[in-house]
Design a protein around this motif. Sequence first.
Motif: not given
Length: 327
Positions: A175-181, A263-267, A312-314, A319-322
């Motif tokens: 949730p803090e966008a320190r790590i992700g996929q 559709d959720m990612v688009r939203k 999706v929000a997390d 993804e935006s940060k990475y």
Amino acid sequence: MKILVTGGAGYIGSHVVRQLGEAGHDVIVYDNLSTGHAWAVLYGSLIEGDLADGEALDDLCATHRFDAVLHFAANIVVPESVENPLKYYGNNTCNTLNLLRRVERYHIPYFVFSSTAAVYGTPDETMIDETAPLAPINPYGAAKMMSERMLMDLGLAGGPKYVALRYFNVAGADPEARIGQATPDATHLIKVACQTALGQRPRMQIFGTDYQTPDGTCIRDYIHIEDLARAHLDALSYLANGGESQVLNCGYGQGYSVREVVDMVRKVSGVKFQADEVARRAGDPPALVADNMRIKSVLGWQPNYADLERIVADAWRWESKYAKQTS
């Protein structure tokens, strides 16, 4: 506890390592960095090595008297497993055998295994519990099923107490966008959709629109990485408190179709990106949704992020940060 985490620099492993470190455990990560990243290991020590290297595993286990092993290291791309099955049997099954030999040799008492809903294949029921027949339809699922069986037989022969966690579709990010996929060439739907929204891909594909589902696309049970990671810590606590070996589904009991996810990612992103409808992909069952009653009753596990928009929000935040970090 002193814990060995194989594949701890990868997507799922790194989130579990972070939670283990935050809980005060002493963590050693063992990873060949073929798909993982050293920067994703936020706690403990990272040792670069391969599970095929028996001498290195012996040195590792002789040096560190581990209380538990959490085993994530595996190849996970279903279509690739169909095209290159021996890669999957070699890494996901044979290398698990190498690891279990050391678990037995060095008397490591607890083992938590990263398994998959792919062991069920194409079940008769959409809602699947742990008693459903194991009938994988691709080498990825078959290789994991074999590893489960080895673990079960070793346990019956006096080996470690274990929990095998059968993941459904893992998504989201810290949730803090320190790590992700951050797996190269990832095929996870939510990541692919986010990358398309960011312009990193010109378009994405929806594989199959003629399944026997309400909108014709595959249905999956998406579980937030934070809730999945917490299940591993709950499994460790359960074993340390004398729990018997278990096989447990990890999912929310709620399925979403590919179209609903897109559709959720688009939203969430605010981007109306292109999603082309193409033929089915090899090895994909129509619907997989977890019956999660057993994990709730056995481990006392309760999800905190069971909402597709939150997942999706997390993922989108990460993804935006990475994307900025790697551009």
